[in-house]
Each structure stands twice: as C-alpha cells, then as structure tokens.
Design an enzyme around this catalytic site. Sequence first.
Site, mmCIF file in Angstrom:
data_model
loop_
_atom_site.group_PDB
_atom_site.id
_atom_site.type_symbol
_atom_site.label_atom_id
_atom_site.label_comp_id
_atom_site.label_asym_id
_atom_site.label_seq_id
_atom_site.Cartn_x
_atom_site.Cartn_y
_atom_site.Cartn_z
ATOM 1 N N GLU A 165 -4.703 -8.894 -0.095
ATOM 2 C CA GLU A 165 -5.450 -8.671 1.149
ATOM 3 C C GLU A 165 -6.908 -8.557 0.748
ATOM 4 O O GLU A 165 -7.257 -7.741 -0.112
ATOM 5 C CB GLU A 165 -5.012 -7.379 1.854
ATOM 6 C CG GLU A 165 -3.615 -7.464 2.436
ATOM 7 C CD GLU A 165 -3.209 -6.211 3.202
ATOM 8 O OE1 GLU A 165 -4.092 -5.529 3.781
ATOM 9 O OE2 GLU A 165 -2.006 -5.920 3.216
ATOM 10 N N GLU A 208 0.840 -1.210 0.000
ATOM 11 C CA GLU A 208 0.000 0.000 0.000
ATOM 12 C C GLU A 208 0.875 1.260 0.000
ATOM 13 O O GLU A 208 0.791 2.107 0.901
ATOM 14 C CB GLU A 208 -0.982 -0.015 1.181
ATOM 15 C CG GLU A 208 -1.961 -1.167 1.067
ATOM 16 C CD GLU A 208 -3.140 -1.128 2.038
ATOM 17 O OE1 GLU A 208 -3.227 -0.203 2.870
ATOM 18 O OE2 GLU A 208 -3.990 -2.039 1.949
HETATM 19 O O1 AHR Z 1 -4.821 -6.003 7.205
HETATM 20 C C1 AHR Z 1 -4.748 -4.822 7.929
HETATM 21 C C2 AHR Z 1 -4.138 -3.669 7.133
HETATM 22 O O2 AHR Z 1 -4.979 -3.340 6.080
HETATM 23 C C3 AHR Z 1 -2.823 -3.952 6.460
HETATM 24 O O3 AHR Z 1 -1.753 -3.795 7.314
HETATM 25 C C4 AHR Z 1 -2.791 -2.921 5.371
HETATM 26 O O4 AHR Z 1 -2.056 -3.352 4.253
HETATM 27 C C5 AHR Z 1 -4.256 -2.723 5.029
HETATM 28 O O5 AHR Z 1 -4.593 -1.389 4.962
#
Ligand code: AHR
Length: 505
Positions: free
Chosen positions: A308, A180
């Site tokens: 994710e 990110e």
């Molecule tokens: O999964 C929690 C957080 O969500 C992670 O650290 C980040 O990559 C995302 O914003």
Amino acid sequence: MASELHIRSHDPIDEISPDVYGHFAEHLGRCIYGGIWVGEDDDQVATEDGIRMDTIELLQDLDMPVLRWPGGCFADDYHWEDGIGPREERPTRRNAFWTQGREEIPEDPNTFGTDEFMQVCDLLDTEPYLAVNVGNGTPAEGADWAEYCNYDGGTELAELREENGSEEPHDVKYWGVGNESWGCGGRFSPEEYAEQYRRHATYLRSVNAMLSDVDMELVAVGHIGEDWNRDFLRELRNCSEWVEGPYDLMEHMSVHRYYEAGGDTDFDDDQYYRLLARSRLVAQDIDNTVDALSTYARESDISIIVDEWGVWHPEATNTNGLEQENTVRDAISAAGVFDDFHARADVVSMANIAQTVNVLQCLVQTNEEEAWTTPTYQVFDLYKDHMGGTALRTVVDTDNEEVEDEPFDVPIVSASASEQDGEVYVTLSNRDPDDAEEVEIDLDLEDASVAGAEVLFDDQGVREYSTPDNAEEFEAADLDVDQTGDSTFVVDAPAGSVVGLTISE
Ligand code: AHR
C-alpha cells in the site's frame, strides 16, 4: 545551472519486477462497489456479468501485473465463504472498518466475491494477490480459501469452485498473511503477530505442498515503525526453524506508506515540496526493512513488497469513503517513488498503489455513467516501459529544495533508467512548479540515439486535476529532444512535468 543525468549502462542493478506497477483494491467506499462492480442490473454503463467495463477498459491499457484484494483493513474481517455461490443467497454483512464517523453503517452485500474478483483479474490479465484474514479468521479458513482457489479437483472445496462456475483453478500465487496486524488487523504486538504468522503460514503452506501445482508465495505484512519488523523477525526466528528447510515460511515482507502535506488541490509551494519530501519515506522504509532482514534472515532471499503506498490527503475521510482529488503534484510524487523503486530493483519485488478506483491516489474515477483517468494513471502509463527492464545505475546532479523540518530535501530532477531489448528507457521529472529545467543526459554507450520522447503535464499546473471533461488533456504529448553528441542529449523539461525518453543503442 542545468541538471545532469549520467546513466551507467555498464552498472546494471537488477530486473525491475513488473509487479512494482501493481494495484490494490479494497471493499472500501466506491472502489469495488460502484467503481469496479455495479451488478448485472445496472443500465447506465456496459457491464460483463456485473463488472463495469469502462473502468476495465481504461485499466487494460496499463498492463496491470498484479491486483491485491480484498483489503486492507477489510481483509481482517472478511470471511471468504460469504462471497461465493449464488449471489442472491449471499449474506449482507457490516463493513466493520469503514464505519467511523458515518451516519449509516456501510454494508457489504457480498455480491462481489472470490470468483467475481478472479473474473476481473482475467479481464485485466493480471495476477491475483489475496490477503487472508488473520485478525478474526482462523488458519483453517485461510487454508480452505487457498484450497478453493488453487486445488485442481477431488476435494469438496475444489468441486464447490467448479459448481460456482470456475472449472479451472484460479492458481493464486500471492498470499498476504493478514493486513496491518499492528493496527486494524488485530492490534498485535510484533511477538503476537509472529505467533499468528507462524500458524497461518504453516497451514497455507500445507495447501501449497499437498494439493496444488502453484508455488504459493507468502507475504508477512510489516510495519514502518523503527523496531517493529526487527522484533517480529527476531521472534519468528526464535520460535521456529523458519529460515531453512521445510519451515521456510515467507517469500516477501511488506510495508505500507502513505504521505500528505495539507490540501488535495489547495496547497502552497511549501506544501508542494513537503509532500515530495515525504514521498521519499517510501525508499527509507524499504531500506530499513532490508536492514532488518539482513540481521534476522541473512540466509534468505526474502524480498520487499510495498503493498500500500501513495498520497492520503486530509480530504479523504471515512465519511466520504476516502475520496480525494488527485492533482499533478500527486502524479509527480508517484514518478519519484517509481524512480526510488527502480534504484532498489534488487530488493523490491512488488508495489501496490492505494487504490485502483475512486479511493485515495486512484488511477480511475467514476460517476454513475462515466469513468476517467487521473494524472497518476498517466504516470503509470508513461512508466510502464520500465516493466521487466534492467534498472541502470543513474546519477542525478541537480539542485535540491530544502524543506524545513523534513528529513529529506527534494531534488529538482528525479530520474531512472532501464535497459530492455536494445533500448534504454529514461524517465525524469522536473519538480520545479514554475520554471522549465534543462537536463543534460549522457549514456556510456557509443552511437546511441533518441527513438522518441513524450511529456506529461506540459499544459497543466501542479494544482490541476482531471474531470470527465478534461481527462484526455493530461495524456502524454510528443517532446523534442536535442542530440548534442555521440550519446548525449538535452531535454528541456517543462515546469512540473514528467518525461519519458527512449534511446536506441
Ligand atoms: O487504504 C486504506 C487503508 O489504509 C487500508 O485499509 C489499510 O491497510 C491502511 O491503513
């Protein structure tokens, strides 16, 4: 009206990459510390070198293909050299990204580092996927990490790994270049990330080319915003000859998607359907990224990773280490996301649910003495027969629930099918929380017959979640299926349930 499912075995999509059933574990709350690692001195659960074996044993049953670590936001402040060598000599650091709103600054003792993570991967027989620090790390740091992990002897770093107990290289194939980068990973513009990406990826590649036998695959972490991926790809294309030849810098491009619609366990029917509608954004993100790649990397075969994904309820906050209850509703949403992944088997190479233990849409929860499975774990377990199968085009004719102000409706039945070793595996969910749904299935094969069927959540409502005492009640139960013709079947799918059906050709 009954729903209909038409499975086109003569219209294969592609192999479903087993990595679509991958996981993500971050140094955040009780995911690693407490959930996976308790240290050698813990006397409340069985451990192997400090690794919590009750968690491991539950995860072993899932045949986990790949595990992403150490973050997440944590990755962009992680300096891997802190986490190697004798544990008592490792430095304690602040866990910078998970401090907001907390009274005590979370510390990371670094007792769980690269070699401990690799041991977890060995116990799970899973492929490691590392995220390198682009936020405040250097290209040299990332390349050194790759050398420490993958080089088979000769250099100081390879010898250091051997001294630290790992004689054989870890052979890490997947390397994420930051996390990110548009947000916690450095707040870079797409153009700035392109510049960073080029530097970091070039030096990671140099390890691949000169020092290691492993074909490392690099992942650019993209964004779900409309134009971000396009701007990044345009800039990367303009600033290097990366599409062809030796400067080819990327095998995968990833996106992250979380969704919610109010309370984790306390929600009304509108919120129930709203969450399912929003889970369809994952598929939209994939399609948008494919679109951007087809404009700016036409000649490449870069594939998509959703590294994710999952439900992030308002109850999961920094103050509680992003913990929430995970109900049957969340599990049903995961089943629909998997159906969408299968329909895109030609472009999706990996996905990583956030996160494996205790955090967000976890599969395993723990207290000091016990580990137990969530409803989402049961969906992973039911769906695992799709891993490595060939996804088959599946047409679902079903009612749609409209949700006000959402871009998508919710089809009452979601489904997918794959073929492997002479069997077709079908999964379907009835998302109606109140009523059973009859589903008529037809397959364009002669003499196909049902070999077995199972159902999840027949006895539970969509608001229920598991505890140490009732978790086993969420496991799959046998289901009767009517064979109504040569290759036609009828399933009576209970309200709010997920069904897995094996058909022999
Ligand atoms: O999964 C929690 C957080 O969500 C992670 O650290 C980040 O990559 C995302 O914003």
